[in-house]
Design an enzyme around this catalytic site. Structure first.
Site, PDB file in Angstrom:
ATOM      1  N   ASP A 171      54.650 -65.153 -19.838  1.00  0.00           N
ATOM      2  CA  ASP A 171      53.605 -64.897 -18.847  1.00  0.00           C
ATOM      3  C   ASP A 171      54.093 -64.989 -17.410  1.00  0.00           C
ATOM      4  O   ASP A 171      53.429 -64.507 -16.497  1.00  0.00           O
ATOM      5  CB  ASP A 171      52.419 -65.852 -19.080  1.00  0.00           C
ATOM      6  CG  ASP A 171      51.699 -65.513 -20.366  1.00  0.00           C
ATOM      7  OD1 ASP A 171      51.551 -64.313 -20.643  1.00  0.00           O
ATOM      8  OD2 ASP A 171      51.313 -66.436 -21.106  1.00  0.00           O
ATOM      9  N   HIS A 192      56.873 -73.842 -23.514  1.00  0.00           N
ATOM     10  CA  HIS A 192      56.468 -73.127 -24.727  1.00  0.00           C
ATOM     11  C   HIS A 192      56.503 -74.064 -25.922  1.00  0.00           C
ATOM     12  O   HIS A 192      57.369 -74.936 -25.992  1.00  0.00           O
ATOM     13  CB  HIS A 192      57.391 -71.931 -24.987  1.00  0.00           C
ATOM     14  CG  HIS A 192      56.757 -70.914 -25.871  1.00  0.00           C
ATOM     15  ND1 HIS A 192      56.783 -71.019 -27.234  1.00  0.00           N
ATOM     16  CD2 HIS A 192      56.053 -69.798 -25.574  1.00  0.00           C
ATOM     17  CE1 HIS A 192      56.115 -69.993 -27.741  1.00  0.00           C
ATOM     18  NE2 HIS A 192      55.647 -69.238 -26.767  1.00  0.00           N
TER      19      HIS A 192
END
Ligand code: CMC
Length: 365
Positions: free
Chosen positions: A315, A258
């Site tokens: 996700d 991320h």
């Protein structure tokens, strides 16, 4: 010309009151409230919080929920268009087209006053799930299932998708999925739609910018990639070779890493518990076990070979959840959008309320 920050990494582009992220400690708050607490509320309450800046009182929540439930149905002509276009399995293309069509039928379409935007908010939030479910059923030659006003946002979506009511645990999982996906500061799709809103273009156009950006595999499209990866890996024996082969080829493993979180994505932690619960109810933990093993293999690979850990992002376990709910991978990104639309609209409203056109510079080389 000052130093160029590739990918705008670390650049602070604007002030916002919508969400707070501490990427080092792994904290995410919507309007000052931790997502762990928000995930126990209803999606309607969280949507209201994002749009209006405060949690609704009992009467406000009842009214907002009622408005949403009354606005769930979609125009017959929109169904005809969805049926007519051959989107194959590109649900994001169908959703993008559908929102354009919704704008066409919306009497407030070009009105960007606060009042008109609030009216459009209800219609958009209410209809995203109906559009995605309708696309799925039409694409598979099934009858459309009308929304059930007695069901909450998550439960109603699963009902329209499958044509039968979900279990309580499945309904709770879907509701939490929408809440956890609802907002995340200046992620690429939100930034894209704030740029659109900053030109004083209308709400539907801004949402379409968001949809087009969410679709990419490095953003919301990663959820679909995770589901495809789970299928491709299939069993625990294949995890290590799959990961090593991809890393050697400098390919990305979907659902990991991320830009902002340097630790575990707090949303992924909540998702993990949801998936565990759904797997227990099903009496089948195949996908959950496989996912946990992928997570630990990735961690090990990164610590051993790159001297830094890597963690799952939102996700990853959401992709696992959809596998357990029997949702096909081609719907994953559009289901992400169902949750995200409330956060997107909150950002548009914030942009319109204190606007300056967003227009950075490029360094000519
Ligand atoms: N698989 C393999 N390597 C990775 C991954 C990954 N998933 N994520 C980061 N890395 C490596 C990358 O190769 C790079 O290594 P090096 O420094 O040796 O070149 C290093 O970690 C830093 O990566 P980066 O691309 O500079 O980081 P970024 O901040 O630009 O990208 C990211 C963040 C999310 C795009 C990236 O982690 C990624 O591509 N992840 C996979 C796709 C994904 O899961 N996207 C969902 C993002 S979160 C939710 C959302 O926004 O939708």
């Amino acid at each position: 010309m000052k130093e160029v920050k590739k990918g705008l990494e670390g650049v602070v582009a604007l002030d916002s009151q919508i969400s707070f992220i501490d990427g080092v400690k792994g904290i995410l708050k919507y309007r000052g409230i931790e997502i762990e607490k928000l995930s126990d509320l209803s999606y309607d309450a969280v949507s209201f919080l994002l749009i209006h800046g405060k949690l609704p009182n009992a009467e406000e929540l009842e009214n907002y929920s009622l408005e949403l439930r009354n606005e769930r149905r979609i125009n017959r002509r929109l169904l005809d268009i969805l049926n007519f276009c051959d989107f194959e399995n590109e649900s994001m293309d169908a959703l993008r087209t559908a929102i354009s069509v919704c704008a066409h039928f919306d009497e407030d379409s070009h009105n960007i006053s606060k009042e008109a935007n609030i009216r459009k908010t209800t219609r958009l939030v209410a209809r995203f799930p109906t559009i995605v479910a309708a696309f799925y059923r039409l694409a598979n030659g099934m009858e459309i299932v009308d929304p059930d006003p007695s069901l909450a946002h998550g439960a109603n979506f699963l009902y329209m998708l499958r044509g039968k009511r979900p279990t309580e645990i499945e309904a709770e999982a879907m509701e939490k999925d929408f809440i956890l996906s609802a907002e995340h500061e200046l992620n690429p799709s939100t930034f894209a739609l704030r740029i659109t809103a900053s030109t004083l273009s209308d709400l539907h156009s801004a949402i379409i910018s968001g949809l087009c950006t969410l679709k990419g595999p490095l953003h919301g499209g990663a959820r679909k990639g995770v589901m495809e990866m789970l299928d491709e890996i299939g069993s625990k024996d294949n995890i290590k070779p799959y990961i090593q082969e991809r890393l050697e080829k400098k390919q990305r493993i979907m659902g990991f890493g991320h830009r902002v979180y340097k630790t575990y994505d707090p949303r992924a932690l909540v998702y993990k518990e949801i998936v565990r619960k759904v797997a227990v109810e099903k009496g089948d933990s195949h996908w959950f076990d496989l996912a946990e093993q992928i997570e630990s293999t990735m961690y090990q690979e990164f610590v051993e070979n790159r001297n830094k850990p890597i963690y799952p992002n939102i996700d990853f376990y959401s992709g696992v959840l959809y596998k357990d709910l029997g949702i096909p991978s081609y719907l994953a990104t559009s289901i992400f959008a169902i949750g995200r639309v409330s956060g997107w609209i909150a950002h548009c409203l914030e942009q319109y309320a204190d606007n300056r056109v967003i227009r950075p510079r490029a360094h000519f080389v």
